[in-house]
Write an enzyme that holds these catalytic residues in place. Sequence first.
Site, PDB file in Angstrom:
ATOM      1  N   SER A   1      33.270 -19.034  26.641  1.00 32.52           N
ATOM      2  CA  SER A   1      33.741 -17.919  27.566  1.00 32.52           C
ATOM      3  C   SER A   1      33.089 -16.945  27.699  1.00 32.52           C
ATOM      4  CB  SER A   1      35.168 -17.727  27.284  1.00 32.52           C
ATOM      5  OG  SER A   1      36.043 -16.931  27.913  1.00 32.52           O
TER       6      SER A   1
ATOM      7  N   TYR B   1      41.065 -16.211  20.072  1.00 32.76           N
ATOM      8  CA  TYR B   1      40.302 -17.003  21.150  1.00 32.76           C
ATOM      9  C   TYR B   1      38.945 -16.439  21.304  1.00 32.76           C
ATOM     10  CZ  TYR B   1      39.006 -18.658  25.660  1.00 32.76           C
ATOM     11  OH  TYR B   1      38.646 -19.311  26.964  1.00 32.76           O
TER      12      TYR B   1
END
Length: 269
Positions: free
Chosen positions: A151, A166
């Site tokens: 990401s 995350y």
Amino acid sequence: MSPNIAKKQRFVGKTAIITGAGSGIGRATAIQMAREGANVALFDLVNERTSVLEQKLNKLRKNCALAIDVDTSDAGRMEEAVRRTIEHFGGLDIVFANAGINGAVGPIEELSVSDWERTMSVNLTGTFLTLKYSIPHLKERGKGSIIITSSINGNSRFASFGWSPYSTTKAGQVAFAKMAALELAKFKIRVNVICPGAISTNIDESTEFNEEVDTIVIPIEFPEGAQPLADGPGKPENVADLVSFLASDESIHITGAQIVIDGAESLLS
């Protein structure tokens, strides 16, 4: 998906494992690869999603898809899923380690140890297990392609307040991919990592917001329009195009690459 890409049939005779295949980026990639001739093993925790996709793809091309209900963070289930893939299709050429969760979101001191460990387990351990059990079969083929979904968060963007678990896993995946790329280069196995920005998927269903997150947010004013190249989030098919390119022989000299696909979103933050 571009009609010209579909006509290339880049994956005839090849088998791909796709984790998180039941929806979003994984689903779009499975459809694209199957249309281009690949056999696809659909790994997903939600068997209803993979079963529906399996039926869809097997109507497209007979016996090209196998759905397996698997938790990628469970070593035993992952080893068994890879074994079933090899038995069913006879080998392995492509691995798309795509499964992941957003997990718990909140101030560091408010996150529980179990919140942290769950995100690490699914996003990092799941990626490790996917590669661990797949690599021996790629080596048997004499070459292969691995793509890992990371990401922009944790790599080029750090203003997602409360997303420390995350973002840490996403940064870890980039390091892991680059280490793996060097380790596997002599076996002609390529490893690349993609860093999407906002993409229209259902991953937000896995987000667990702590109500204290508002206490750590620093007000930031972003320019109008989160993504200069789009009116809104990107589409799973946009990412599937990139993954398919990296899985194909068209990218034969690309390994260890970290590729951002976010419509320039991260350049604004």
